[in-house]
Design a protein around this motif. Sequence first.
Motif, mmCIF file in Angstrom:
data_model
loop_
_atom_site.group_PDB
_atom_site.id
_atom_site.type_symbol
_atom_site.label_atom_id
_atom_site.label_comp_id
_atom_site.label_asym_id
_atom_site.label_seq_id
_atom_site.Cartn_x
_atom_site.Cartn_y
_atom_site.Cartn_z
ATOM 1 N N LEU A 1 31.071 53.775 26.289
ATOM 2 C CA LEU A 1 32.267 53.356 25.888
ATOM 3 C C LEU A 1 33.507 53.922 26.735
ATOM 4 N N ILE A 2 33.368 55.008 27.383
ATOM 5 C CA ILE A 2 34.316 55.559 28.241
ATOM 6 C C ILE A 2 34.248 54.613 29.571
ATOM 7 N N THR A 3 33.086 54.009 29.966
ATOM 8 C CA THR A 3 32.957 53.213 30.999
ATOM 9 C C THR A 3 33.726 51.973 30.825
ATOM 10 N N HIS A 4 33.600 51.497 29.549
ATOM 11 C CA HIS A 4 34.029 50.189 29.242
ATOM 12 C C HIS A 4 35.458 50.424 29.013
ATOM 13 N N LEU A 5 36.034 51.272 28.483
ATOM 14 C CA LEU A 5 37.608 51.619 28.460
ATOM 15 C C LEU A 5 38.179 51.576 29.718
ATOM 16 N N CYS A 6 37.420 52.433 30.707
ATOM 17 C CA CYS A 6 38.078 52.638 32.101
ATOM 18 C C CYS A 6 38.021 51.330 32.965
ATOM 19 N N HIS A 7 37.001 50.408 32.565
ATOM 20 C CA HIS A 7 37.092 49.056 33.013
ATOM 21 C C HIS A 7 38.239 48.257 32.513
ATOM 22 N N GLY A 8 38.579 48.171 31.275
ATOM 23 C CA GLY A 8 39.580 47.403 30.644
ATOM 24 C C GLY A 8 41.094 48.134 31.097
ATOM 25 N N ILE A 9 41.244 49.366 31.401
ATOM 26 C CA ILE A 9 42.443 49.975 31.891
ATOM 27 C C ILE A 9 42.675 49.481 33.261
ATOM 28 N N ARG A 10 41.602 49.387 33.846
ATOM 29 C CA ARG A 10 41.833 48.915 35.526
ATOM 30 C C ARG A 10 42.285 47.565 35.380
ATOM 31 N N ASN A 11 41.791 46.690 34.517
ATOM 32 C CA ASN A 11 42.071 45.253 34.374
ATOM 33 C C ASN A 11 43.587 45.056 33.930
ATOM 34 N N VAL A 12 44.320 45.862 33.675
ATOM 35 C CA VAL A 12 45.606 45.584 33.139
ATOM 36 C C VAL A 12 46.410 46.423 33.751
ATOM 37 N N LEU A 13 46.077 47.363 34.718
ATOM 38 C CA LEU A 13 47.117 48.271 35.234
ATOM 39 C C LEU A 13 48.234 47.442 36.005
ATOM 40 N N LEU A 14 47.893 46.473 36.788
ATOM 41 C CA LEU A 14 48.928 45.616 37.440
ATOM 42 C C LEU A 14 48.961 44.419 36.673
ATOM 43 N N ASP A 15 50.356 44.168 36.378
ATOM 44 C CA ASP A 15 50.667 42.761 35.831
ATOM 45 C C ASP A 15 50.803 41.715 36.866
ATOM 46 N N ARG A 16 51.617 42.148 38.014
ATOM 47 C CA ARG A 16 52.102 41.197 38.827
ATOM 48 C C ARG A 16 52.045 41.966 40.377
ATOM 49 N N ILE A 17 51.661 41.398 41.225
ATOM 50 C CA ILE A 17 51.631 41.624 42.904
ATOM 51 C C ILE A 17 52.714 40.765 43.538
ATOM 52 N N GLN A 18 53.763 41.478 43.975
ATOM 53 C CA GLN A 18 54.817 40.700 44.786
ATOM 54 C C GLN A 18 54.442 40.976 46.359
ATOM 55 N N VAL A 19 54.082 40.126 47.119
ATOM 56 C CA VAL A 19 53.575 40.160 48.498
ATOM 57 C C VAL A 19 54.595 39.727 49.147
ATOM 58 N N LEU A 20 55.388 40.647 50.123
ATOM 59 C CA LEU A 20 56.576 40.304 50.953
ATOM 60 C C LEU A 20 56.284 39.674 52.428
ATOM 61 N N GLY A 21 55.230 39.151 52.463
ATOM 62 C CA GLY A 21 54.748 38.486 53.618
ATOM 63 C C GLY A 21 54.012 39.178 54.686
ATOM 64 N N ASP A 22 53.524 38.652 55.834
ATOM 65 C CA ASP A 22 52.865 38.849 56.920
ATOM 66 C C ASP A 22 51.615 39.442 56.686
ATOM 67 N N VAL A 23 50.889 38.804 56.496
ATOM 68 C CA VAL A 23 49.562 38.804 56.461
ATOM 69 C C VAL A 23 48.843 38.864 57.966
ATOM 70 N N PHE A 24 49.382 38.156 58.795
ATOM 71 C CA PHE A 24 48.776 37.826 59.883
ATOM 72 C C PHE A 24 49.036 38.752 61.089
ATOM 73 N N ASP A 25 48.181 38.787 62.142
ATOM 74 C CA ASP A 25 48.580 39.451 63.444
ATOM 75 C C ASP A 25 48.414 41.151 63.387
ATOM 76 N N ARG A 26 48.003 41.537 64.498
ATOM 77 C CA ARG A 26 47.929 43.008 64.723
ATOM 78 C C ARG A 26 46.445 43.323 64.250
ATOM 79 N N GLY A 27 46.087 43.241 63.113
ATOM 80 C CA GLY A 27 45.111 43.651 62.511
ATOM 81 C C GLY A 27 43.949 42.440 62.541
ATOM 82 N N PRO A 28 42.805 42.936 62.130
ATOM 83 C CA PRO A 28 41.586 42.143 62.568
ATOM 84 C C PRO A 28 41.495 41.386 61.592
ATOM 85 N N GLN A 29 41.742 41.200 60.091
ATOM 86 C CA GLN A 29 41.204 40.757 59.016
ATOM 87 C C GLN A 29 42.442 39.998 58.100
ATOM 88 N N PRO A 30 42.996 39.163 58.725
ATOM 89 C CA PRO A 30 43.977 38.322 57.825
ATOM 90 C C PRO A 30 43.283 37.409 56.812
#
Length: 616
Positions: free
Chosen positions: A166-195
Amino acid sequence: MGRNRSRKTSETTKKQSTLIKARGIDELVQRLLKVETELNANIPTTLWISDLHGEGDRFKSILRGRFGVLYQTCREALPNTFTTDKIQYLVRIIRQQQYIVDKDIRMDTQDVILCLVQILKYKLTNARYNVDEILMPEFRETISRLLAGLVVPNPIFEEEIISSRLITHLCHGIRNVLLDRIQVLGDVFDRGPQPDKIIRFLSSSPYRRIVDYVFGNHDILWMGAASGNRSLIAEAMRITCRYDHFEFMERLDFDISVLESFATSTYPADRVTGNFKAKTEKGRSMEKALAMIQFKLEEQTIRDFTDYNMGSRLWLDKLVKMLENNQTEGLNDTYFPTLDPTDPNRLTTEEQEVIDDLVSQFVTNRKLKRLLGYLFSTGKTFSIYNDILNIHALVPSTKDGDFDEFLGRSGKNLLNFIQATIERVGNNYMEGKPQDHRDQALFFYLWCGPKSPFFGKHAMKTFERYFLIDKSTHVERSLYWQQNLEQPQFKAKLLSEFGVQRVVYGHTPIDYLKGKHMAGDDGVAINVDGGFAAAYYNRGHSLVQTPHQLYGIILPTPDEIKEAERKLESAPLDIELIDEFLHPMKVKDSQEGKMLQKERNQLMKKITRLEAETTN
């Protein structure tokens, strides 16, 4: 008989009409209740991150730890009497998704289960979540009963194997709802090898629906290159070679044999003496070959589009004069075999073959199209959410604190014009249609022009940094955005222009170790730079807004992340509190809430009208 039949038909029709209207009322009421629930829900927990610059593994590692959101969520959800050690203990349990025995923290499985239920219940006050979507089916009914405060069977707490699962399932549920929204402000390309890894991650099913993306100048570079802009193709490839990211090219199925053959024969590594960064010999040769192609093509664009006012970037004529007059003491490289003194902007036959080959690949490569298709289809020049303006770098402004004008437009109007151009270019790219030359040229300006909302400096000094010894010529002077943000009048004008209460932007690194802060005292303008690129491994930042707080997170370094993963612990995070709300912020308090309130009022009017028609 005829009259009776007519009367019955009329009564039947009336009953059917009443029934239809009643169903209509029920549908409207159902929507009204959903709107009311949404209005009274807590605002989404939002994470801002910027300037990922190809560091896919580091981004994934930090995202797995939810950028410190887990700790803050536990602190908000649990009573104030919980100590920091006890919260950290629960954080470890949620991260590892299993019960942990800690002799210093005296919590049995029942205590842990009840705490986890409290945390999950707190997160589920956001109406966007459906329990069926976030919980695995095996313990869904049990967890639902716990959330509702109903009785559950005793073995849940008494049998170790059951409570552990039950603890494992509760943890899984919490991790699923921790973030409601991710705002990326750009620049995934260049300098690093994995855009490519970052884009696949952001566009994957767990994240696609919660990610909002605004373009950065390095995204613009690659999008413009894919549109067929030749100078940007040379530049994108030059930066790739500068960091020796040949595996990235291989993953995209790019064939660089024509480029490599030309570069290594024309610019042998021992003749490359400028400030070229590539560590491999072929990388240095290709970096210089592409730099010269880039400079020639850029100058053609600058001469064609005089309204860009970028004449100060025309260096090749000056270089020819230095070489002809033997005034080379200020140069760190004098080997330019493809430079025609009579026509410095002219490509040699071999250079033309190289760029033609690269153009053909850039505009048709399927793997690149899948990556850039995500940016073209989901990205924006700016976004507004919860009364916050999100941009990559800036809104162009003048020394006097006015919005700067470019191509006859300024402020929000300029950004909307740019967005329309990007959408048009994106549609043509995805459908394989010809591009307008002026649209392609605009991408060049957006990449490095002084009035670009993605750049914000007076010039991009690539030529000077490569070839001029005097380091004072290398300085790329920032324009007026930062200093204007310190002026109340400009901030008021900015907020009014976009109808917001704050602005969050990236692009500019913040030196945390020198005491710099993400936000000013009023918390209106907030600078977020992830510091992901190896060239900027000081300490990057992210920003989090919960219903209770708005705070910055100073991200761990790669070494700190590795050490934490080795110990199965959370990496160290420093917090910069920007704002704290007296009461949990609700959706009804936001701009989105105002729109929902209008919808609610309209629904109520429709319900009232239908009800009146039904009773008449």
